[in-house]
Write an enzyme that holds these catalytic residues in place. Structure first.
Site, PDB file in Angstrom:
ATOM      1  N   TYR A  73       0.875  -1.244   0.152  1.00  0.00           N
ATOM      2  CA  TYR A  73      -0.013   0.043   0.124  1.00  0.00           C
ATOM      3  C   TYR A  73       0.927   1.238  -0.003  1.00  0.00           C
ATOM      4  CZ  TYR A  73      -3.813   3.185   0.850  1.00  0.00           C
ATOM      5  OH  TYR A  73      -4.829   4.274   0.793  1.00  0.00           O
ATOM      6  N   PHE A 125      -7.955  21.786 -24.888  1.00  0.00           N
ATOM      7  CA  PHE A 125      -8.265  20.228 -24.826  1.00  0.00           C
ATOM      8  C   PHE A 125      -9.337  20.023 -23.950  1.00  0.00           C
ATOM      9  CE2 PHE A 125      -7.986  15.741 -23.710  1.00  0.00           C
ATOM     10  CZ  PHE A 125      -8.228  15.295 -25.059  1.00  0.00           C
ATOM     11  N   THR A 126     -10.262  18.911 -24.395  1.00  0.00           N
ATOM     12  CA  THR A 126     -11.570  18.900 -23.749  1.00  0.00           C
ATOM     13  C   THR A 126     -11.630  18.463 -22.080  1.00  0.00           C
ATOM     14  OG1 THR A 126     -11.197  16.649 -23.921  1.00  0.00           O
ATOM     15  CG2 THR A 126     -12.702  17.634 -25.713  1.00  0.00           C
ATOM     16  N   ASP A 216       1.386  20.452 -20.516  1.00  0.00           N
ATOM     17  CA  ASP A 216       0.690  19.096 -21.056  1.00  0.00           C
ATOM     18  C   ASP A 216       1.576  18.308 -21.651  1.00  0.00           C
ATOM     19  OD1 ASP A 216      -0.855  16.954 -21.910  1.00  0.00           O
ATOM     20  OD2 ASP A 216      -2.688  18.126 -22.141  1.00  0.00           O
ATOM     21  N   LYS A 259      -0.429   7.768 -23.412  1.00  0.00           N
ATOM     22  CA  LYS A 259       0.060   8.009 -24.574  1.00  0.00           C
ATOM     23  C   LYS A 259       1.383   7.765 -24.846  1.00  0.00           C
ATOM     24  CE  LYS A 259      -3.971  10.386 -24.485  1.00  0.00           C
ATOM     25  NZ  LYS A 259      -4.857  10.557 -23.124  1.00  0.00           N
ATOM     26  N   ARG A 383     -14.025  15.252 -33.572  1.00  0.00           N
ATOM     27  CA  ARG A 383     -13.309  16.306 -33.072  1.00  0.00           C
ATOM     28  C   ARG A 383     -13.719  17.590 -33.682  1.00  0.00           C
ATOM     29  NH1 ARG A 383     -10.337  14.359 -28.280  1.00  0.00           N
ATOM     30  NH2 ARG A 383     -12.850  14.394 -28.133  1.00  0.00           N
ATOM     31  N   PHE A 450     -19.121  14.682 -25.938  1.00  0.00           N
ATOM     32  CA  PHE A 450     -18.998  13.871 -26.941  1.00  0.00           C
ATOM     33  C   PHE A 450     -18.929  12.275 -26.577  1.00  0.00           C
ATOM     34  CE2 PHE A 450     -14.504  13.256 -25.809  1.00  0.00           C
ATOM     35  CZ  PHE A 450     -14.332  14.451 -24.849  1.00  0.00           C
TER      36      PHE A 450
END
Ligand code: PLI
Length: 458
Positions: A73, A125-126, A216, A259, A383, A450
């Site tokens: 943990y 970005f969303t 980001d 990614k 998009r 979306f």
């Protein structure tokens, strides 16, 4: 010089069979999914180009790392390996792991934004924008105009317009701007990179006013590869060196490791600021888990640490971006309207140019993604106006200039033959474009619509 081809720097050890429905079955599946590719079952998809997020194939080294998971943990060995890797490869001092990128966006937004603040960024970005708004901020787009023009061939369409940034500072005051949100490769612009020259200038300007930069870094290694290929003075630098230089010009970073970093789940918040680190360590236990696992298993952190190292290898990026460029070039050669130049994580179809007879209220990109699936079982992502959501104040749709369908290429998953099949389907859909009818939205969720919105054919 004779052309020499690139090839993948790996061979395939395990395969996953694909399923292909008949056209009739695909029509039924699309209708049942409310013409939203997010609502399709994965088993009904032939080639899945919905996203490059969490869809990468891990290496044998990463799978071996999974067996070294220390599932304690607290204080897992894999956390310390990840922390060392983030310091060595990325250069950020402090690490708070999270289950994925948006959890890091949530924390940094809450820590740095006050009600009424403005957050300039190189395109929205969303999830990033939503977290900025939920923390009381207002996103302001300061990307260069070229980014909104699918036909502009400018090589660094992720660049920030310094005049737009300066104007915002003059207008609202630096004390109302906690940070600039800077993404490496701008997803919504077509996976377009920012140049080092521009980033250095942004650093200089923000430093003058005491404004931070939140990076980001979801696709930072891909951006670094583009700098190596296209920016003067970087040809002899490695991707790894360029990644470190980019990061050194920023203060904090949010990462969706799903990614670049080649894992199926994971993310983090990184910072050089001990106060932000302290607050994030306090917050992470409320939302994610203890600060040494942040919603991840030990094995996930181990796979991430190994994936980060693999992601900055030149030969990996050459094949990864090379495959995206291969598909893009095939479509360009066939005269298909796509965002130019081709970016790093996908090829973006210009739905407005496919369907000049449809207005944005008829959701051309949503329509195109549905048509493509019905044609061949290839799953892509809208998009455009659906992703852009509604204006927080007026309640009207946001109408983005770009109305795109993204063919997103998972890393190390598909072959060049799959890319050929995709290109042939896109060409077929383009040839039949004038017959396409638009869609109407019949269900609209409150947040990030979306993902779950439903449509019917007009
Ligand atoms: O999906 P998350 O929560 O791990 O990461 C959110 C996120 C943040 N920034 C950027 C640039 C992204 O692309 C991103 C997620 N992108 C997804 C899911 C995509 O399909 O592009």
């Amino acid at each position: 010089m004779k052309k020499r081809s690139w090839a993948e720097p790996y061979k395939i050890k395990m395969v996953e069979p694909l399923n292909m429905l008949s056209k009739k079955e695909r029509e039924k599946a699309m209708e049942e999914a409310g013409y939203n590719t997010f609502l399709l079952r994965s088993e009904d998809v032939y080639i899945d180009l919905l996203t490059d997020s969490g869809t990468s194939a891990m290496s044998d080294r990463q799978w071996a790392g999974m067996m070294l998971g220390d599932e304690a943990y607290a204080g897992s060995r894999n956390f310390y390996h990840l922390e060392d890797t983030v310091r060595d490869v990325y250069g950020y001092k402090h690490l708070v792991p999270t289950h994925q990128g948006r959890a890091a966006e949530h924390m940094i937004s809450k820590i740095l934004i006050k009600e009424g603040d403005y957050i300039p960024g190189n395109m929205y970005f969303t999830t990033t924008k939503l977290h900025q708004e939920m923390a009381g901020g207002k996103f302001v787009d300061v990307i260069i105009d070229e980014a909104h023009d699918p036909n502009s061939e400018y090589p660094f369409k992720g660049d920030i317009d310094l005049d737009k940034l300066q104007n915002l500072i003059d207008e609202v005051g630096a004390d109302k701007i906690p940070y600039v949100a800077m993404a490496t490769t701008v997803n919504m612009a077509g996976g377009q990179p920012i140049s080092m020259k521009n980033l250095k200038a942004v650093r200089e300007l923000t430093k003058k006013y005491g404004i931070d930069i939140v990076h980001d870094m979801t696709r930072v290694a891909e951006n670094a590869y583009m700098i190596q290929q296209k920016e003067e003075g970087y040809q002899d630098k490695t991707v790894a060196e360029i990644v470190k230089e980019i990061n050194s010009l920023t203060d904090h970073a949010t990462m969706s490791a799903k990614k670049d970093a080649l894992v199926n789940i994971g993310g983090f918040l990184a910072t050089n600021d001990p106060r932000v680190f302290e607050e994030a360590r306090n917050m992470v236990v409320v939302y994610e888990g203890l600060h040494t696992y942040g919603g991840l298993a030990g094995r996930d952190m181990e796979a991430m640490a190994i994936g980060i190292k693999e992601s900055v290898m030149d030969e990996h990026q050459k094949a990864r971006v090379g495959q995206v460029q291969y598909l893009g070039q095939k479509l360009l050669d066939a005269g298909i309207p796509i965002v130019k130049p081709v970016g790093t994580h996908g090829v973006f179809l210009d739905a407005k140019a496919f369907y000049p007879h449809l207005t944005q209220d008829e959701f051309p990109a949503q329509t195109l993604a549905a048509e493509l699936y019905v044609d061949s079982g290839v799953r892509a992502m809208e998009r455009g106006v659906v992703s852009a959501g509604r204006n927080k104040e007026t309640g009207e749709h946001n109408y983005p200039k770009l109305e795109l369908v993204r063919l997103t290429i998972p890393r190390r998953v598909y072959t060049q033959a799959h890319m050929d099949v995709v290109a042939e389907s896109v060409i077929e859909v383009y040839e039949n474009a004038k017959n396409a009818r638009g869609l109407k939205m019949v269900y609209e969720p409150k947040y990030l619509r979306f993902f779950q919105a439903r449509f019917e054919k007009l």
